[in-house]
Design an enzyme around this catalytic site. Structure first.
Site, PDB file in Angstrom:
ATOM      1  N   GLU A 249       0.825  -1.204   0.000  1.00  0.00           N
ATOM      2  CA  GLU A 249       0.000   0.000   0.000  1.00  0.00           C
ATOM      3  C   GLU A 249       0.863   1.258   0.000  1.00  0.00           C
ATOM      4  OE1 GLU A 249      -2.801   2.325  -0.576  1.00  0.00           O
ATOM      5  OE2 GLU A 249      -3.641   0.399   0.053  1.00  0.00           O
TER       6      GLU A 249
ATOM      7  N   ASP B  46       1.102   4.046  -2.980  1.00  0.00           N
ATOM      8  CA  ASP B  46       0.659   5.416  -2.718  1.00  0.00           C
ATOM      9  C   ASP B  46       1.743   6.430  -3.082  1.00  0.00           C
ATOM     10  OD1 ASP B  46      -1.773   4.535  -1.815  1.00  0.00           O
ATOM     11  OD2 ASP B  46      -1.349   4.820   0.309  1.00  0.00           O
TER      12      ASP B  46
ATOM     13  N   SER C  24      -8.116   1.897  -2.653  1.00  0.00           N
ATOM     14  CA  SER C  24      -6.812   2.326  -2.168  1.00  0.00           C
ATOM     15  C   SER C  24      -5.973   2.893  -3.311  1.00  0.00           C
ATOM     16  CB  SER C  24      -6.063   1.152  -1.538  1.00  0.00           C
ATOM     17  OG  SER C  24      -6.671   0.738  -0.344  1.00  0.00           O
TER      18      SER C  24
ATOM     19  N   ASP D  40     -19.330  12.054 -15.228  1.00  0.00           N
ATOM     20  CA  ASP D  40     -20.386  11.275 -14.582  1.00  0.00           C
ATOM     21  C   ASP D  40     -20.299   9.810 -15.015  1.00  0.00           C
ATOM     22  OD1 ASP D  40     -22.575  10.632 -13.089  1.00  0.00           O
ATOM     23  OD2 ASP D  40     -24.048  11.533 -14.445  1.00  0.00           O
ATOM     24  N   ILE D  41     -20.304   8.917 -14.045  1.00  0.00           N
ATOM     25  CA  ILE D  41     -20.260   7.472 -14.314  1.00  0.00           C
ATOM     26  C   ILE D  41     -21.680   6.935 -14.142  1.00  0.00           C
ATOM     27  CG2 ILE D  41     -19.218   5.272 -13.705  1.00  0.00           C
ATOM     28  CD1 ILE D  41     -17.263   7.397 -14.778  1.00  0.00           C
TER      29      ILE D  41
ATOM     30  N   GLY E 181     -25.954  11.627 -12.554  1.00  0.00           N
ATOM     31  CA  GLY E 181     -25.829  12.433 -11.340  1.00  0.00           C
ATOM     32  C   GLY E 181     -25.160  11.647 -10.228  1.00  0.00           C
TER      33      GLY E 181
ATOM     34  N   ASP F 106     -24.455   9.159  -7.183  1.00  0.00           N
ATOM     35  CA  ASP F 106     -24.932   7.843  -6.774  1.00  0.00           C
ATOM     36  C   ASP F 106     -23.980   7.278  -5.725  1.00  0.00           C
ATOM     37  OD1 ASP F 106     -22.771   6.147  -8.164  1.00  0.00           O
ATOM     38  OD2 ASP F 106     -23.604   7.244  -9.862  1.00  0.00           O
TER      39      ASP F 106
END
EC number: 3.4.14.10
Length: 590
Positions: free
Chosen positions: A291, A295, A506, A548-549, A567, A569
Site C-alpha cells: 500500500e 501510494d 486504495s 459522470d459514471i 448524477g 450515486d
C-alpha cells in the site's frame, strides 16, 4: 428505520448540538454511569486472556470541546464558494480557541484524576488541551473506569489488543468527557484493502499506455484525467501528503525503480518522511508495504515535482503482555491528528490522501465522532482530505457477513469509516474504458452521522428513484458516500523489486488526490487559497467538472447493491475528475 439507528443518531446529534458545559452542583455525584458499552465483541475478535494487573496502558481522554459548533460553521463558510468567507481558512490559533475545553471541564476532570492519585503536572496534553493522556497500570484504569480489561485476538490477523466491552465514568463527568481510549474501540486493525497480482514479465510504459483496461500506468491516468502536459508552477509552496498505518513502509529502492521505468525525469525524486508515535519506515526491501509503495509511487508520479510527504504513524498491534511500556492502543487516526494540530500553516500539506478503513460498526460512535471532528479541524485550516470508500461494495471492508453488531445480528449493509464522516471527501472506484463503476466500490449511508445539508438535494433525488428497494438494509437519513471516484484496477507498481498489479479504492484515492493537488498548485501559483474541504464546492457546482459514471453497481450482502446512474450515486459519487474542467471551474486556465 430500524430502532438501533435512532439511538445512535440521537447520540451524534447530542454531541454536535452541545454547548459549553453547564455548572455542576457543589456536591458532585460519585455514582458511576455507563459511558460506552458494546452489545457483543466485534466480529473477528475473540477473548484471548487477561492482561497482567501491572501491565501499563496509555489512557487518552477526549474532553468536550467548548465550541465545535462554531468551528463546524466556520468550516462550511470557508469552503462554500458563495460565502463571503470562502477561502479564508482558519489559523492554528483560531482552531485552538474554538476547541479548547471549557475551564470547568478542566477543573472537574483534573480533580477526578487527582482523586485517583494521578499527578496533574504529568499529564500529556494536546495543543488545544482537548485531549489528555496518562500512563497507568491496568488495575488503576479498571478502578477509574469501573471496567474489566481483557486481551482479545483478531482471528484473521493474529493481532492482540487490550480492551473492555463497557466502561463507566462518574455521573458529573458525562457532559465533560466525550471518550476514553483504549476502551470499547476495537476496529478492524485498520488495514488497507488493496489487492495485488504479480506480473511475470515486466512491461515498459510505452507498450501499455493505449488502454487502462489492460494495464494502468501514470501516462494512462494523465491522459484519462486530462493532466498530461501540466507542469506544476508552485511545487515548493504546495505539498501532497500520504498517510501510512499498520506497519506500511514506503521503500525508496522500489520508488526509484518505478520512476526509472515510468517517469525517468523523476528518478532521483523522493519524499519527505515524517514518523509519528513510534512510526517507522524501514528500508529493508522484505518489509516494504504494498500500500505504502503504491501510494508514494503514484502520488509522486502524478504530481512531480510537487513535494510529497509520507506520514508513518505507529499504533497498530500486537500487544506484548510482558512489556514494561504502555500497550499499543491501535488508534492511529488520533495520534496522527494530534501531530497535525501542532503544525503551523506552512507545514501542513494542502492535500492529504488516506487509503485505510474500518467497518463503521466496529468503531464506537464516541470515538468516530471525535476522530471526525479532528478531520473537520484540518478542513477548516484549508486541507483537502480524501479517504477511500472501501472495497466491500455495500458490505464489509473485511468481507465478513453483513450483520449488525448490536447483539441482534440483523442483516444490514455495512458502511465504512472514516468514509461516513461528513467532513472528508470519499473516493469510490471505476474500471474499464469507457469507465464504469467497479463492483467492489464501497458506498452507502452512515448509521452514525446524519446527512449534511450540502448533499441533501442530490441524495434525496437518488433515494426517490430507488424507492423501497433495500428498505431496512440501510439508514436512508445518513451521510451518503462516496462523493467522487477514480480508476481502481490494473495499476502497475513496483513492490519488493518486482512489478505487480494493484486493485482497490486504495488506488483510486491517491489518484483523485493527485488531481486535486495539481489544482491546488494552480491556485497557489495564481495567489489564491487552496481548495480546502472539497464537498461544499463539489455539491454546489464543482461536480460539473467531473465525468459522470452512469453504469455499474456495488453488489454485496446477497444483493446487487446500489446502481450508478446519471448524477450522484452511492457507488461513484459525482464521478471521475477532468483536470482542465476543474481549472476552468476555478477561473484558471492552463
Amino acid at each position: 428505520m430500524a430502532p438501533w439507528y435512532l439511538s445512535i443518531i440521537f447520540l451524534v446529534f447530542a454531541v454536535y448540538s452541545s454547548a459549553a458545559p453547564s455548572p455542576s452542583s457543589t456536591s458532585l455525584s460519585k455514582r458511576l454511569l455507563t459511558k460506552s458499552s458494546l452489545a457483543q465483541v466485534p466480529r473477528g475478535w475473540n477473548l484471548h486472556g487477561t492482561p497482567p494487573r501491572h501491565h501499563t496502558i496509555k489512557l487518552r481522554i477526549g474532553l468536550r470541546q467548548s465550541n465545535f459548533a462554531e468551528l463546524e460553521r466556520a468550516l462550511f463558510q470557508v469552503s462554500d464558494p458563495s460565502h463571503i468567507r470562502y477561502g479564508l481558512h482558519l489559523s492554528k490559533e483560531e482552531v485552538k480557541d474554538l476547541i479548547a475545553p471549557h475551564p470547568e471541564t478542566l477543573t472537574l476532570v483534573e480533580s477526578w484524576l487527582a482523586s485517583h492519585g494521578i499527578d496533574i503536572d504529568s499529564l500529556d496534553r494536546s495543543t488545544a488541551g482537548d485531549w489528555i493522556a496518562v500512563v497507568v497500570p491496568i488495575h488503576q484504569a479498571e478502578s477509574m473506569l469501573g471496567a474489566d480489561y481483557r486481551t482479545y485476538k483478531h482471528e484473521s490477523t493474529g493481532a492482540e489488543i487490550v480492551r473492555v466491552t463497557s466502561y463507566r465514568l462518574p455521573e458529573h463527568l458525562h457532559d465533560h468527557i466525550d471518550v476514553v481510549h483504549p476502551t470499547t474501540m476495537f476496529g478492524g486493525t485498520l488495514r488497507p484493502t488493496v489487492s495485488r497480482t504479480r506480473i511475470r514479465q515486466r512491461d515498459t510504459g510505452a507498450a501499455v499506455d493505449a488502454s487502462c483496461s489492460t494495464l494502468t500506468t501514470l501516462k494512462c491516468l494523465q491522459d484519462l484525467y486530462n493532466t498530461a502536459g501540466y507542469k506544476p508552477r508552485a511545487p515548493s509552496k504546495n505539498a501532497y501528503g500520504i498517510t501510512g498505518y499498520a506497519g506500511q513502509f514506503a521503500n525508496l529502492a522500489d520508488l526509484k525503480l518505478f520512476y526509472q521505468q515510468y517517469l525517468p525525469e523523476a528518478t532521483n525524486f523522493t519524499f519527505k518522511e515524517v514518523l509519528i508515535n513510534g512510526g517507522q519506515n524501514s528500508q529493508n526491501l522484505s518489509q516494504a508495504g504494498v500500500e505504502a509503495d503504491f501510494d508514494m509511487q503514484y502520488a509522486g508520479g502524478l504530481t512531480f515535482p510537487t513535494q510529497n510527504i509520507f506520514y508513518s504513524t505507529g499504533g497498530s498491534p500486537p500487544y506484548i503482555p510482558d512489556a514494561n511500556s504502555p500497550s499499543n492502543t491501535n488508534e492511529p487516526y488520533q495520534d496522527w491528528l494530534d501531530y497535525m494540530s501542532t503544525l503551523q500553516e506552512d507545514e501542513i500539506p494542502q492535500t492529504i490522501a488516506t487509503s485505510y478503513a474500518d467497518d463503521e460498526e466496529s468503531v464506537p460512535p464516541d470515538y468516530a465522532i471525535r476522530a471526525c471532528q479532528g478531520f473537520a479541524q484540518l478542513g477548516a485550516r484549508g486541507v483537502s482530505l480524501l479517504f477511500g470508500s472501501g472495497d466491500g461494495g455495500v458490505g464489509s471492508t473485511e468481507g465478513s457477513a453483513c450483520f449488525s453488531n448490536d447483539g441482534k445480528n440483523t442483516t444490514v449493509f455495512l458502511p465504512s469509516f472514516p468514509a461516513t464522516c461528513p467532513y472528508v471527501t470519499v473516493v469510490g472506484g471505476t474500471t474499464g474504458i469507457p469507465e464504469v463503476a467497479v463492483e467492489f466500490s464501497g458506498g452507502g449511508f452512515s448509521n452514525y452521522f446524519s446527512r449534511p445539508s450540502y448533499q441533501s438535494e442530490v441524495v434525496n433525488s437518488y433515494l426517490q428513484g430507488l424507492g423501497t428497494t433495500y428498505a431496512g438494509l440501510f439508514n436512508s437519513t445518513g451521510r451518503a458516500y462516496p462523493d467522487v471516484a477514480a480508476f481502481s484496477t490494473n495499476f502497475t507498481t513496483i513492490y519488493e523489486g518486482q512489478s505487480e498489479l494493484l486493485y482497490g479504492t486504495s488506488a483510486a484515492t491517491p489518484t483523485f488526490g493527485a488531481v486535486i493537488s495539481l489544482a491546488n498548485d494552480a491556485l497557489i501559483a495564481a495567489n489564491k487559497p487552496p481548495l480546502g474541504f472539497l464537498n461544499p464546492w463539489l455539491y454546489s457546482g464543482g461536480y460539473k467538472a467531473l465525468n459522470d459514471i452512469t453504469s455499474g453497481s456495488n453488489p454485496g450482502c446477497g444483493t446487487a447493491g446500489f446502481s450508478a446512474g446519471v448524477g450522484w450515486d452511492p457507488v461513484t459519487g459525482f464521478g471521475t475528475p477532468d483536470f482542465q474542467k476543474i481549472l476552468a471551474a476555478l477561473g484558471l486556465g492552463q
